[in-house]
Design a protein around this motif. Structure first.
Motif, PDB file in Angstrom:
ATOM      1  N   GLY A 138       0.797  -1.204   0.000  1.00 39.05           N
ATOM      2  CA  GLY A 138       0.000   0.000   0.000  1.00 39.05           C
ATOM      3  C   GLY A 138       0.838   1.266   0.000  1.00 39.05           C
ATOM      4  N   LEU A 139       0.143   2.390   0.060  1.00 38.33           N
ATOM      5  CA  LEU A 139       0.743   3.712  -0.092  1.00 38.33           C
ATOM      6  C   LEU A 139       0.490   4.553   1.148  1.00 38.33           C
ATOM      7  CD1 LEU A 139       2.108   5.531  -2.371  1.00 38.33           C
ATOM      8  CD2 LEU A 139      -0.205   6.438  -2.729  1.00 38.33           C
ATOM      9  N   PHE A 140       1.555   5.161   1.681  1.00 37.46           N
ATOM     10  CA  PHE A 140       1.464   6.087   2.803  1.00 37.46           C
ATOM     11  C   PHE A 140       1.576   7.518   2.278  1.00 37.46           C
ATOM     12  CE2 PHE A 140       3.116   2.179   4.673  1.00 37.46           C
ATOM     13  CZ  PHE A 140       2.393   2.065   5.856  1.00 37.46           C
ATOM     14  N   THR A 141       0.612   8.361   2.671  1.00 38.83           N
ATOM     15  CA  THR A 141       0.598   9.748   2.226  1.00 38.83           C
ATOM     16  C   THR A 141       0.390  10.675   3.415  1.00 38.83           C
ATOM     17  OG1 THR A 141      -0.454   9.056   0.140  1.00 38.83           O
ATOM     18  CG2 THR A 141      -0.488  11.417   0.668  1.00 38.83           C
ATOM     19  N   PRO A 142       1.333  11.586   3.703  1.00 39.44           N
ATOM     20  CA  PRO A 142       1.105  12.558   4.775  1.00 39.44           C
ATOM     21  C   PRO A 142       0.265  13.721   4.249  1.00 39.44           C
ATOM     22  CG  PRO A 142       3.250  12.942   3.801  1.00 39.44           C
ATOM     23  CD  PRO A 142       2.655  11.751   3.081  1.00 39.44           C
ATOM     24  N   ILE A 143      -0.652  14.217   5.076  1.00 44.14           N
ATOM     25  CA  ILE A 143      -1.439  15.383   4.671  1.00 44.14           C
ATOM     26  C   ILE A 143      -1.434  16.421   5.786  1.00 44.14           C
ATOM     27  CG2 ILE A 143      -2.882  14.101   3.051  1.00 44.14           C
ATOM     28  CD1 ILE A 143      -5.117  14.131   5.133  1.00 44.14           C
ATOM     29  N   LEU A 144      -1.445  17.670   5.370  1.00 45.77           N
ATOM     30  CA  LEU A 144      -1.403  18.799   6.288  1.00 45.77           C
ATOM     31  C   LEU A 144      -2.722  19.555   6.331  1.00 45.77           C
ATOM     32  CD1 LEU A 144       2.082  20.217   5.199  1.00 45.77           C
ATOM     33  CD2 LEU A 144       1.595  18.563   7.012  1.00 45.77           C
ATOM     34  N   GLU A 145      -3.664  19.163   5.466  1.00 42.01           N
ATOM     35  CA  GLU A 145      -4.946  19.838   5.381  1.00 42.01           C
ATOM     36  C   GLU A 145      -5.994  18.864   4.858  1.00 42.01           C
ATOM     37  OE1 GLU A 145      -4.129  23.036   2.747  1.00 42.01           O
ATOM     38  OE2 GLU A 145      -3.916  21.758   0.985  1.00 42.01           O
ATOM     39  N   THR A 146      -7.246  19.295   4.875  1.00 34.46           N
ATOM     40  CA  THR A 146      -8.339  18.460   4.387  1.00 34.46           C
ATOM     41  C   THR A 146      -8.058  17.999   2.961  1.00 34.46           C
ATOM     42  OG1 THR A 146      -9.945  19.559   5.811  1.00 34.46           O
ATOM     43  CG2 THR A 146     -10.801  18.442   3.854  1.00 34.46           C
ATOM     44  N   THR A 147      -8.217  16.691   2.711  1.00 40.36           N
ATOM     45  CA  THR A 147      -7.841  16.108   1.427  1.00 40.36           C
ATOM     46  C   THR A 147      -8.841  15.044   1.024  1.00 40.36           C
ATOM     47  OG1 THR A 147      -5.487  16.451   1.948  1.00 40.36           O
ATOM     48  CG2 THR A 147      -6.001  14.919   0.164  1.00 40.36           C
ATOM     49  N   THR A 148      -9.155  14.996  -0.284  1.00 40.88           N
ATOM     50  CA  THR A 148      -9.984  13.937  -0.850  1.00 40.88           C
ATOM     51  C   THR A 148      -9.101  12.992  -1.644  1.00 40.88           C
ATOM     52  OG1 THR A 148     -11.966  15.333  -0.961  1.00 40.88           O
ATOM     53  CG2 THR A 148     -11.900  13.409  -2.407  1.00 40.88           C
ATOM     54  N   PHE A 198     -12.819   9.197  -0.876  1.00 43.17           N
ATOM     55  CA  PHE A 198     -13.156   9.509   0.510  1.00 43.17           C
ATOM     56  C   PHE A 198     -12.418  10.775   0.900  1.00 43.17           C
ATOM     57  CE2 PHE A 198      -9.348   6.929   0.776  1.00 43.17           C
ATOM     58  CZ  PHE A 198      -8.600   7.511   1.788  1.00 43.17           C
ATOM     59  N   THR A 199     -12.943  11.453   1.924  1.00 43.45           N
ATOM     60  CA  THR A 199     -12.377  12.732   2.352  1.00 43.45           C
ATOM     61  C   THR A 199     -11.991  12.667   3.812  1.00 43.45           C
ATOM     62  OG1 THR A 199     -13.703  13.968   0.738  1.00 43.45           O
ATOM     63  CG2 THR A 199     -12.815  15.208   2.611  1.00 43.45           C
ATOM     64  N   VAL A 200     -10.808  13.189   4.119  1.00 43.08           N
ATOM     65  CA  VAL A 200     -10.344  13.316   5.491  1.00 43.08           C
ATOM     66  C   VAL A 200     -10.260  14.806   5.807  1.00 43.08           C
ATOM     67  CG1 VAL A 200      -8.500  12.799   7.130  1.00 43.08           C
ATOM     68  CG2 VAL A 200      -9.032  11.177   5.294  1.00 43.08           C
ATOM     69  N   THR A 201     -11.076  15.243   6.778  1.00 46.55           N
ATOM     70  CA  THR A 201     -11.131  16.656   7.170  1.00 46.55           C
ATOM     71  C   THR A 201     -10.325  16.856   8.445  1.00 46.55           C
ATOM     72  OG1 THR A 201     -13.324  16.907   6.168  1.00 46.55           O
ATOM     73  CG2 THR A 201     -12.655  18.568   7.787  1.00 46.55           C
ATOM     74  N   LEU A 202      -9.398  17.806   8.399  1.00 46.43           N
ATOM     75  CA  LEU A 202      -8.516  18.059   9.534  1.00 46.43           C
ATOM     76  C   LEU A 202      -8.760  19.442  10.116  1.00 46.43           C
ATOM     77  CD1 LEU A 202      -5.088  16.807   8.124  1.00 46.43           C
ATOM     78  CD2 LEU A 202      -6.858  15.485   9.280  1.00 46.43           C
ATOM     79  N   SER A 203      -8.669  19.537  11.433  1.00 50.75           N
ATOM     80  CA  SER A 203      -8.612  20.850  12.062  1.00 50.75           C
ATOM     81  C   SER A 203      -7.228  21.433  11.777  1.00 50.75           C
ATOM     82  CB  SER A 203      -8.857  20.737  13.565  1.00 50.75           C
ATOM     83  OG  SER A 203      -7.822  20.005  14.192  1.00 50.75           O
ATOM     84  N   PRO A 204      -7.047  22.751  11.924  1.00 44.67           N
ATOM     85  CA  PRO A 204      -5.765  23.370  11.561  1.00 44.67           C
ATOM     86  C   PRO A 204      -4.553  22.790  12.282  1.00 44.67           C
ATOM     87  CG  PRO A 204      -7.459  25.043  11.839  1.00 44.67           C
ATOM     88  CD  PRO A 204      -8.053  23.759  12.317  1.00 44.67           C
ATOM     89  N   ASP A 205      -4.728  22.234  13.464  1.00 46.99           N
ATOM     90  CA  ASP A 205      -3.597  21.728  14.236  1.00 46.99           C
ATOM     91  C   ASP A 205      -3.454  20.205  14.154  1.00 46.99           C
ATOM     92  OD1 ASP A 205      -5.954  21.356  15.571  1.00 46.99           O
ATOM     93  OD2 ASP A 205      -5.208  21.952  17.540  1.00 46.99           O
ATOM     94  N   CYS A 206      -4.060  19.583  13.138  1.00 44.28           N
ATOM     95  CA  CYS A 206      -4.003  18.129  12.989  1.00 44.28           C
ATOM     96  C   CYS A 206      -3.146  17.766  11.780  1.00 44.28           C
ATOM     97  CB  CYS A 206      -5.407  17.554  12.819  1.00 44.28           C
ATOM     98  SG  CYS A 206      -5.492  15.758  12.959  1.00 44.28           S
ATOM     99  N   ARG A 207      -2.327  16.738  11.923  1.00 44.65           N
ATOM    100  CA  ARG A 207      -1.483  16.229  10.852  1.00 44.65           C
ATOM    101  C   ARG A 207      -1.607  14.707  10.854  1.00 44.65           C
ATOM    102  NH1 ARG A 207      -1.751  20.880  10.483  1.00 44.65           N
ATOM    103  NH2 ARG A 207      -0.103  22.462  10.320  1.00 44.65           N
ATOM    104  N   VAL A 208      -1.853  14.108   9.689  1.00 43.77           N
ATOM    105  CA  VAL A 208      -2.062  12.663   9.659  1.00 43.77           C
ATOM    106  C   VAL A 208      -1.343  12.032   8.478  1.00 43.77           C
ATOM    107  CG1 VAL A 208      -4.336  12.971  10.714  1.00 43.77           C
ATOM    108  CG2 VAL A 208      -4.154  12.646   8.247  1.00 43.77           C
ATOM    109  N   ILE A 209      -1.128  10.732   8.593  1.00 41.70           N
ATOM    110  CA  ILE A 209      -0.614   9.916   7.495  1.00 41.70           C
ATOM    111  C   ILE A 209      -1.697   8.921   7.108  1.00 41.70           C
ATOM    112  CG2 ILE A 209       1.088   8.183   6.823  1.00 41.70           C
ATOM    113  CD1 ILE A 209       3.072   9.570   8.673  1.00 41.70           C
ATOM    114  N   ILE A 210      -2.044   8.914   5.818  1.00 40.32           N
ATOM    115  CA  ILE A 210      -3.088   8.036   5.298  1.00 40.32           C
ATOM    116  C   ILE A 210      -2.438   6.831   4.624  1.00 40.32           C
ATOM    117  CG2 ILE A 210      -5.096   7.859   3.774  1.00 40.32           C
ATOM    118  CD1 ILE A 210      -5.423   9.895   6.046  1.00 40.32           C
TER     119      ILE A 210
END
Length: 219
Positions: A138-148, A198-210
């Protein structure tokens, strides 16, 4: 890098010294890459596979003397012991002006290296338009903001939150998350896409890896 993981549009490929890819997709993307940057520990395996990197980056403690001589014109020696060879290679790609980076061979073998390399994606995220890590699975993708994201029905999805003070919401996953703070890595794992996005919505202080499962694992 296409959002469906099926193409490499410009950018460069970095090969780390973990388990060398064996699945069709990462091997094809490696073959199609216009630029390959190798961590010094990956050079021997690449050479044995008949693949010649365009640049080799690291402290040179893992590259055989014969290959060091053969590739003398493309070696970039970085002695800094505070960062690993993957980070040295990623920073090199940034200084060369690449805006998209695909990392291969960064998982498998030692579990501590795997966890460390995955978490480092968040440190790399602000350097590029897109930076991702692809394994055979699979694929790991870091995101800093809301992303589809593009997906397919039944695709396995995991979300790893590195900044637990932030809130996350999702749309298009079988088990939705609604403005929740995830305080441990396991809490966002083992979800599933319902459709083609699918969409991942982040608050401004959230950082995630999908993490998105590669489609070939379903074949």
């Amino acid at each position: 890098m296409g959002d469906n993981m099926e193409s490499l549009e410009g950018g460069c490929v970095i090969v780390a010294n973990g388990r060398f890819p064996s699945a069709e997709l990462p091997l094809r993307l490696l073959k199609e890459a216009k630029t390959i940057i190798a961590c010094d520990g990956a050079v021997k395996t690449l050479y044995e596979k008949g693949i010649h990197p365009d640049a080799i980056v690291g402290d040179l403690d893992s590259i055989p003397a014969g290959l060091r001589e053969r590739y003398a014109d493309r070696i970039h020696h970085v002695e800094d012991q505070e960062i690993n060879d993957l980070t040295k290679s990623v920073r090199f790609a940034h200084t060369q002006g690449y805006r998209e980076v695909l990392i291969l061979g960064a998982t498998g073998l030692r579990e501590d290296h795997t966890l460390g390399n995955i978490s480092l994606l968040m440190d790399y995220a602000h350097l590029f338009k897109r930076v991702e890590m692809l394994s055979d699975y699979g694929l790991f993708t870091p995101i800093l903001e809301t992303t589809t994201f593009a997906s397919y029905p039944g695709q396995q999805i995991s979300i790893f939150v590195l900044y637990p003070e932030g809130e996350i919401s999702t749309e298009g996953l079988r088990w939705p998350i609604r403005r929740r703070k995830l305080t441990s890595w396991w809490q966002g794992t083992l979800n599933e896409a319902l459709g083609d996005q699918f969409t991942v919505t982040l608050s401004p202080d959230c950082r995630v890896i999908i993490y998105r499962e590669a489609s070939h694992t379903k074949e």
